[in-house]
Design a protein around this motif. Sequence first.
Motif, PDB file in Angstrom:
ATOM      1  N   SER A   1      85.046  10.281 143.677  1.00  0.00           N
ATOM      2  CA  SER A   1      85.573  11.514 144.240  1.00  0.00           C
ATOM      3  C   SER A   1      86.296  12.280 143.144  1.00  0.00           C
ATOM      4  O   SER A   1      86.721  11.705 142.137  1.00  0.00           O
TER       5      SER A   1
ATOM      6  N   MET B   1      92.648   7.214 152.570  1.00  0.00           N
ATOM      7  CA  MET B   1      91.448   6.486 152.126  1.00  0.00           C
ATOM      8  C   MET B   1      91.527   4.998 152.491  1.00  0.00           C
ATOM      9  O   MET B   1      91.258   4.114 151.675  1.00  0.00           O
TER      10      MET B   1
ATOM     11  N   HIS C   1      76.977   7.466 150.811  1.00  0.00           N
ATOM     12  CA  HIS C   1      77.300   8.104 149.538  1.00  0.00           C
ATOM     13  C   HIS C   1      76.061   8.624 148.840  1.00  0.00           C
ATOM     14  O   HIS C   1      74.964   8.125 149.029  1.00  0.00           O
TER      15      HIS C   1
ATOM     16  N   GLU D   1      89.476  15.672 149.989  1.00  0.00           N
ATOM     17  CA  GLU D   1      88.869  16.716 149.153  1.00  0.00           C
ATOM     18  C   GLU D   1      89.180  18.109 149.700  1.00  0.00           C
ATOM     19  O   GLU D   1      89.452  19.049 148.944  1.00  0.00           O
TER      20      GLU D   1
ATOM     21  N   PHE E   1      80.751   4.676 144.448  1.00  0.00           N
ATOM     22  CA  PHE E   1      81.415   5.791 145.129  1.00  0.00           C
ATOM     23  C   PHE E   1      82.276   6.532 144.103  1.00  0.00           C
ATOM     24  O   PHE E   1      82.776   5.925 143.163  1.00  0.00           O
TER      25      PHE E   1
ATOM     26  N   GLY F   1      90.303  10.498 155.106  1.00  0.00           N
ATOM     27  CA  GLY F   1      89.183   9.941 154.334  1.00  0.00           C
ATOM     28  C   GLY F   1      88.734  10.925 153.261  1.00  0.00           C
ATOM     29  O   GLY F   1      89.531  11.733 152.767  1.00  0.00           O
ATOM     30  N   TYR F   2      87.460  10.843 152.932  1.00  0.00           N
ATOM     31  CA  TYR F   2      86.919  11.673 151.840  1.00  0.00           C
ATOM     32  C   TYR F   2      87.037  13.166 152.131  1.00  0.00           C
ATOM     33  O   TYR F   2      87.499  13.939 151.296  1.00  0.00           O
TER      34      TYR F   2
END
Length: 426
Positions: free
Chosen positions: A345, A198, A314, A176, A343, A171-172
């Motif tokens: 990223s 994701m 978020h 990252e 959202f 996921g996020y």
Amino acid sequence: MGRAFVYVILGGGVAAGYAALEFVRRGVSHGELCIISEESVAPYERPALSKGYLLPEAPARLPAFHTCVGTNDERLMPKWYKEHGIELVLGTRVKSTDVRRKVLITATGETISYKILIIATGARALKLEEFGVRGSDAENVCYLRNLADTNRLVDVMQNCSGGNAVVIGGGYIGMECAAALVTNRMKVTMVFPEAHCMGRLFTPKIAEYYENYYKSKGVKFIKGSVLTSFENDSEGKVKAVILKDGTCLPADMVVVGIGIRPNTGLFEDQLQLDKGGIKVNGRMQASNASVYAVGDVAAFPVKLFGNEIHRLEHVDSARKTAKHAVAAIMAPSTGDLDYLPFFYSRMFTLSWQFYGDSIGEVVHYGDFSGGNFGAYWIHKGVIVGAFLEGGSKDDYEAIAKAVRSKAIVNNIAEVERAGIEFALRV
Ligand code: FDA
Ligand code: NAD
């Protein structure tokens, strides 16, 4: 006896900082507002923790990213709270609450009472133990939710001799952190149960682009699998992770990002809950009229989706729900929030934004090899969601507008051909 305030914000994260600024803008008096936070620092922009904070060169450090720099607003330093007569009670965990009596009790036994409470307790990272895995408290296994976590991650990374990092979760946080670890010259393997990264938002086609990009940076992917146990050295540090199919991956450090749980525990018997969070109305007011909830912990009606209740994890939602709650508290004529879910990223030099909801039929467009592409989600003949990688400010504003205005789609093939032009024409 304890302290008494008109307004208390419980939690000192993103939402708390934006709420404080809104209170001051709307003329809160000295001594009326108190913020209680378990963290030892004033509210800050949490997204920095998995991006600028992890850079090998000139990393972001406080006080540079206190709220509200994320929206180019004032940077609220501890001095600012003092100057505005806002009590910042840091390093203090609230351990019980009584909504009927309007009191909070801290871990040290202090009683703090309020007339109006804003719950901004955010969320906690899910632990591997909750999925039956043991040993994630080893010193080289890192979760990432707050400043203490990120300092620990940096420390572990800088003292990591072998250079092998395993990232659990696609996921996020996984995406990252994997990018940040690579930038710090670590060899990264990502492991997650879904067919692609994701999974909550990306289509397989969008995910393929990011996965290929990551692979070009040396990241390895193990998809459709989960970690089942750790192998430790004689000092208790993890030296390998074992996957469901028996695969053994050498690991000098492990980063875990497997989702969150909203911090509702203090209120579960006292307030109505929904979608795992505290249920509020369009003014962010909970089932008790003296209580408001904002940010990750709040489940609120999204007008754009026919007032369906959503809980959004978020930062944009934290900022806007916080400001709206304060508006509703200070100006009783305030109507319901009309929120457009947003959202985003950033990893490596990539950057994407998404607006709306990812339901319905998906239409991809643009150049998937050149990194300039997007997608629309079409439901009941209108645009309900839009994604764009590498867009300009105007492009992003255009896709937001297309979703906000529920742009009508007469011909799907035409939308696909027009791509970003479709949104720019709305
Ligand atoms: P937040 O978690 O910010 O604050 C909650 C506060 O309450 C904390 O200070 C906590 O200590 C405190 N608290 C909880 N219980 C308490 C108790 N009992 N007593 C006292 N204090 C208590 N989003 C996005 O849109 N784009 C992005 O790029 C990112 N990046 C990102 C990176 C990382 C590392 C994380 C962890 C998260 C993100 N996010 C994000 C998500 C975003 O940061 C998140 O949605 C907001 O921080 C939510 O704000 P809140 O104020 O609701 O919770
Ligand atoms: P997430 O919900 O984005 O992803 C969780 C991932 O965990 C899933 O994609 C799945 O791959 C994985 N997973 C679930 N169960 C697993 C298991 N048993 N074993 C291995 N993997 C498993 O959550 P996150 O990445 O942990 O992020 C935490 C929070 O931080 C979220 O609220 C997120 O929105 C927020 N955040 C947001 C951003 C951003 O918006 N750019 C950046 C960082 C963090």
